[in-house]
Motif scaffolding. Structure first.
Motif, PDB file in Angstrom:
ATOM      1  N   GLN A 134       3.546   5.954  -2.856  1.00  0.00           N
ATOM      2  CA  GLN A 134       4.796   6.585  -3.289  1.00  0.00           C
ATOM      3  C   GLN A 134       4.912   6.624  -4.801  1.00  0.00           C
ATOM      4  O   GLN A 134       5.269   7.646  -5.377  1.00  0.00           O
ATOM      5  CB  GLN A 134       5.979   5.830  -2.696  1.00  0.00           C
ATOM      6  CG  GLN A 134       5.904   5.812  -1.190  1.00  0.00           C
ATOM      7  CD  GLN A 134       7.256   6.062  -0.554  1.00  0.00           C
ATOM      8  OE1 GLN A 134       8.202   6.396  -1.236  1.00  0.00           O
ATOM      9  NE2 GLN A 134       7.335   5.875   0.747  1.00  0.00           N
ATOM     10  N   ARG A 135       4.640   5.487  -5.444  1.00  0.00           N
ATOM     11  CA  ARG A 135       4.750   5.442  -6.920  1.00  0.00           C
ATOM     12  C   ARG A 135       3.753   6.425  -7.546  1.00  0.00           C
ATOM     13  O   ARG A 135       4.079   7.141  -8.478  1.00  0.00           O
ATOM     14  CB  ARG A 135       4.443   4.052  -7.474  1.00  0.00           C
ATOM     15  CG  ARG A 135       5.347   2.911  -7.040  1.00  0.00           C
ATOM     16  CD  ARG A 135       6.678   2.939  -7.753  1.00  0.00           C
ATOM     17  NE  ARG A 135       7.620   3.784  -7.048  1.00  0.00           N
ATOM     18  CZ  ARG A 135       8.257   3.439  -5.928  1.00  0.00           C
ATOM     19  NH1 ARG A 135       8.067   2.264  -5.382  1.00  0.00           N
ATOM     20  NH2 ARG A 135       9.101   4.255  -5.340  1.00  0.00           N
ATOM     21  N   ALA A 136       2.535   6.461  -6.994  1.00  0.00           N
ATOM     22  CA  ALA A 136       1.513   7.337  -7.580  1.00  0.00           C
ATOM     23  C   ALA A 136       1.918   8.803  -7.403  1.00  0.00           C
ATOM     24  O   ALA A 136       1.796   9.608  -8.329  1.00  0.00           O
ATOM     25  CB  ALA A 136       0.156   7.071  -6.944  1.00  0.00           C
ATOM     26  N   VAL A 181       0.438  14.186   1.577  1.00  0.00           N
ATOM     27  CA  VAL A 181       0.362  12.749   1.327  1.00  0.00           C
ATOM     28  C   VAL A 181       1.368  12.000   2.204  1.00  0.00           C
ATOM     29  O   VAL A 181       1.127  10.891   2.641  1.00  0.00           O
ATOM     30  CB  VAL A 181       0.597  12.467  -0.185  1.00  0.00           C
ATOM     31  CG1 VAL A 181       0.836  10.998  -0.440  1.00  0.00           C
ATOM     32  CG2 VAL A 181      -0.596  12.949  -0.992  1.00  0.00           C
ATOM     33  N   ALA A 182       2.517  12.655   2.453  1.00  0.00           N
ATOM     34  CA  ALA A 182       3.552  11.993   3.246  1.00  0.00           C
ATOM     35  C   ALA A 182       3.250  12.038   4.742  1.00  0.00           C
ATOM     36  O   ALA A 182       3.980  11.451   5.541  1.00  0.00           O
ATOM     37  CB  ALA A 182       4.897  12.649   2.952  1.00  0.00           C
ATOM     38  N   MET A 238      -4.648   8.414  -0.206  1.00  0.00           N
ATOM     39  CA  MET A 238      -5.083   8.181  -1.580  1.00  0.00           C
ATOM     40  C   MET A 238      -6.110   9.233  -2.016  1.00  0.00           C
ATOM     41  O   MET A 238      -6.099   9.688  -3.155  1.00  0.00           O
ATOM     42  CB  MET A 238      -5.681   6.776  -1.729  1.00  0.00           C
ATOM     43  CG  MET A 238      -4.669   5.662  -1.602  1.00  0.00           C
ATOM     44  SD  MET A 238      -3.303   5.784  -2.774  1.00  0.00           S
ATOM     45  CE  MET A 238      -4.130   5.446  -4.313  1.00  0.00           C
ATOM     46  N   ASN A 239      -6.978   9.619  -1.090  1.00  0.00           N
ATOM     47  CA  ASN A 239      -7.965  10.643  -1.441  1.00  0.00           C
ATOM     48  C   ASN A 239      -7.286  11.945  -1.847  1.00  0.00           C
ATOM     49  O   ASN A 239      -7.691  12.596  -2.808  1.00  0.00           O
ATOM     50  CB  ASN A 239      -8.917  10.888  -0.267  1.00  0.00           C
ATOM     51  CG  ASN A 239     -10.013   9.832  -0.219  1.00  0.00           C
ATOM     52  OD1 ASN A 239     -10.293   9.176  -1.228  1.00  0.00           O
ATOM     53  ND2 ASN A 239     -10.609   9.640   0.944  1.00  0.00           N
ATOM     54  N   LEU A 240      -6.219  12.294  -1.091  1.00  0.00           N
ATOM     55  CA  LEU A 240      -5.487  13.519  -1.443  1.00  0.00           C
ATOM     56  C   LEU A 240      -4.901  13.417  -2.846  1.00  0.00           C
ATOM     57  O   LEU A 240      -4.997  14.342  -3.653  1.00  0.00           O
ATOM     58  CB  LEU A 240      -4.341  13.740  -0.440  1.00  0.00           C
ATOM     59  CG  LEU A 240      -4.708  14.359   0.887  1.00  0.00           C
ATOM     60  CD1 LEU A 240      -3.498  14.373   1.809  1.00  0.00           C
ATOM     61  CD2 LEU A 240      -5.209  15.792   0.651  1.00  0.00           C
ATOM     62  N   LEU A 241      -4.303  12.264  -3.098  1.00  0.00           N
ATOM     63  CA  LEU A 241      -3.707  12.057  -4.419  1.00  0.00           C
ATOM     64  C   LEU A 241      -4.752  12.086  -5.527  1.00  0.00           C
ATOM     65  O   LEU A 241      -4.566  12.714  -6.567  1.00  0.00           O
ATOM     66  CB  LEU A 241      -3.040  10.681  -4.460  1.00  0.00           C
ATOM     67  CG  LEU A 241      -1.576  10.650  -4.097  1.00  0.00           C
ATOM     68  CD1 LEU A 241      -1.135   9.225  -3.824  1.00  0.00           C
ATOM     69  CD2 LEU A 241      -0.762  11.238  -5.243  1.00  0.00           C
ATOM     70  N   LEU A 242      -5.859  11.399  -5.255  1.00  0.00           N
ATOM     71  CA  LEU A 242      -6.900  11.311  -6.293  1.00  0.00           C
ATOM     72  C   LEU A 242      -7.526  12.680  -6.541  1.00  0.00           C
ATOM     73  O   LEU A 242      -7.853  13.021  -7.675  1.00  0.00           O
ATOM     74  CB  LEU A 242      -7.951  10.271  -5.895  1.00  0.00           C
ATOM     75  CG  LEU A 242      -7.434   8.825  -5.942  1.00  0.00           C
ATOM     76  CD1 LEU A 242      -8.412   7.872  -5.255  1.00  0.00           C
ATOM     77  CD2 LEU A 242      -7.199   8.362  -7.381  1.00  0.00           C
ATOM     78  N   LEU A 293       0.826  -1.211   0.000  1.00  0.00           N
ATOM     79  CA  LEU A 293       0.000   0.000   0.000  1.00  0.00           C
ATOM     80  C   LEU A 293       0.858   1.259   0.000  1.00  0.00           C
ATOM     81  O   LEU A 293       0.561   2.235  -0.689  1.00  0.00           O
ATOM     82  CB  LEU A 293      -0.951   0.003   1.198  1.00  0.00           C
ATOM     83  CG  LEU A 293      -2.013  -1.099   1.181  1.00  0.00           C
ATOM     84  CD1 LEU A 293      -2.910  -0.996   2.408  1.00  0.00           C
ATOM     85  CD2 LEU A 293      -2.852  -1.033  -0.084  1.00  0.00           C
ATOM     86  N   ASP A 294       1.949   1.205   0.784  1.00  0.00           N
ATOM     87  CA  ASP A 294       2.878   2.325   0.814  1.00  0.00           C
ATOM     88  C   ASP A 294       3.481   2.555  -0.550  1.00  0.00           C
ATOM     89  O   ASP A 294       3.631   3.688  -1.011  1.00  0.00           O
ATOM     90  CB  ASP A 294       4.019   1.971   1.777  1.00  0.00           C
ATOM     91  CG  ASP A 294       4.083   2.959   2.899  1.00  0.00           C
ATOM     92  OD1 ASP A 294       3.138   3.762   3.003  1.00  0.00           O
ATOM     93  OD2 ASP A 294       5.064   2.915   3.670  1.00  0.00           O
TER      94      ASP A 294
END
Ligand SMILES: Nc1ncnc2c1ncn2[C@@H]1O[C@H](COP(=O)(O)OP(=O)(O)OP(=O)(O)O)[C@@H](O)[C@H]1O
Ligand SMILES: [Mg+2]
Length: 374
Positions: free
Chosen positions: A95-97, A129-130, A140-144, A90-91
């Motif tokens: 990170q990759r995203a 995100v970090a 993930m919500n932040l990233l999305l 999951l981590d």
């Protein structure tokens, strides 16, 4: 291909890739799946293929297909993150995203014409995100949210699905929320039949039972033939018709064997512009030995005594076996037969055809068993 084109190719470079996980130059028999998935990536939302699970025995090409699909998605503007189901998965996804999202947004600063400067957006959300106090879903919500600003979708591919990994279950359950919230996400998973069955039967992952299931069984002979021709001619050689038919037959429709046969027959025809039957015979012999060492020995060692008894009873038939004949042959109940049948089907050792007829899935495995068990 014109003479001029052929002249530029270097036939000393073998175009076959008998290496696990390697994406070959031409994927045999997968055009339909690939084009369906491309359509789904282009549509972006609501296509059932966007939640898919690819199921197949060892060497059927799960990893190669996932990699190819991730590439197709990336070239259509998706952020594609590929992970294997191991602890820390999951981590890794986060990170990759985040890395790819930053790269994508920096590379295309003009994509979003209005609003906050994209450069600032990237750094601000990366700090968030970090943040270790956030759980996976919040990160993930932040990233999305960030990706949504440029209408970028997120594809997660999970290889070697493992139903006993907590993170696997967590990913599946959280993904379901992303879908419900109407986010532009896709999840492609791949695994061995029994691992996928166990994962899908779990209570908390029941949502995945609605994922599109693609069974990667043996590839039809005409697709294997086409792949041989395209790959061989594309690399600057030709193959005789009889030699081609023999090579196709030897693969049994099994992708890994296709690569082994192709690789070995190419080398056996070193210095020649045309692959002959003689080179194919020499190549097939070597390929059979390699298949035995790289796949059959490991597969056989994983079988239980009950599995071996079941398979031994199948050897009594020349071709396919009627599963109803096995109970009396084994002297066991029909319940016993169906338990072992299920185990072996899920292990990718046998396949079930029409009217319950059973056959061995891996080409040459029957002959191998005839030698190793009495
Ligand atoms: N459709 C295909 N056409 C031709 N070659 C293929 C195809 N799919 C896979 N291959 C080749 O077959 C071999 C096995 O593929 P891959 O590693 O993807 O299998 P897998 O199903 O992931 O196996 P495992 O379960 O052991 O991880 C590789 O050499 C790959 O290049
Ligand atoms: Mg694999």
């Amino acid at each position: 291909m014109s003479q001029a084109q052929r002249g530029k190719l270097n036939p000393s470079v073998n175009p076959f890739t008998p290496v696990f996980g390697k994406v070959p130059s031409y994927l045999a028999g997968r055009e339909r799946i690939i084009s369906d998935m491309i359509c789904a990536f282009e549509v972006g939302e609501g296509d059932p293929n966007l939640s898919s699970v690819f199921v197949g025995a060892r060497g059927t090409g799960k990893t190669a297909l996932l990699s190819r699909l991730a590439t197709e998605a990336s070239s259509r503007g998706w952020v594609a993150v590929s992970v294997t189901a191991v602890p820390g998965m999951l981590d890794d996804v986060v990170q990759r995203a985040a890395e790819q999202a930053a790269h994508l947004l920096e590379a295309a600063p003009k994509r979003k014409a209005t609003g906050i400067g994209v450069g600032r957006l990237v750094s601000v959300s990366w700090e968030n995100v970090a943040d270790p106090s956030l759980n996976w879903r919040s990160k993930m919500n932040l990233l999305l949210d960030q990706l949504a600003q440029t209408e970028t979708g997120l594809l997660i591919t999970v290889d070697e699905v493992n139903p006993h990994l907590d993170e696997m279950v967590q990913l599946a359950t959280t993904y379901q929320h992303f879908v419900r919230e109407g986010r532009k996400v896709a999840l492609l998973m791949a695994g061995l039949p029994y691992n996928v069955s166990v994962l899908l039967s779990g209570e908390s992952t029941s949502f995945l039972r609605r994922a599109f299931r693609h069974d990667l069984g043996s590839i039809p002979a005409h697709d294997i033939e086409e792949a041989f021709v395209v790959t061989i001619e594309g690399a600057g050689k030709a193959i005789e018709q009889a030699a081609l038919s023999r090579a196709v037959e030897a693969t049994g429709g099994f992708p890994f064997m296709y690569q082994l046969v192709g690789y070995r027959m190419w080398n056996a025809s070193r210095g020649e512009g045309v692959i002959t039957e003689k080179s194919v015979e020499a190549g097939v012999r070597l390929a059979q030995g390699e298949l035995r060492r790289q796949v059959f020995d490991a597969t056989f060692n994983e079988l239980s005594d009950g599995d071996v008894d079941f398979l031994r009873a199948m050897l009594a038939d020349e071709g396919e076996t009627d599963s109803s004949a096995l109970a009396s042959r084994l002297g066991k109940s029909s319940g016993h037969v169906s338990t072992y049948k299920k185990r072996l089907l899920e292990g990718g050792i046998i396949e079930e055809g029409l009217r319950g007829k059973l056959r061995f899935s891996l080409p040459g495995f029957r002959e191998y068993l005839e030698e190793v068990i009495e």
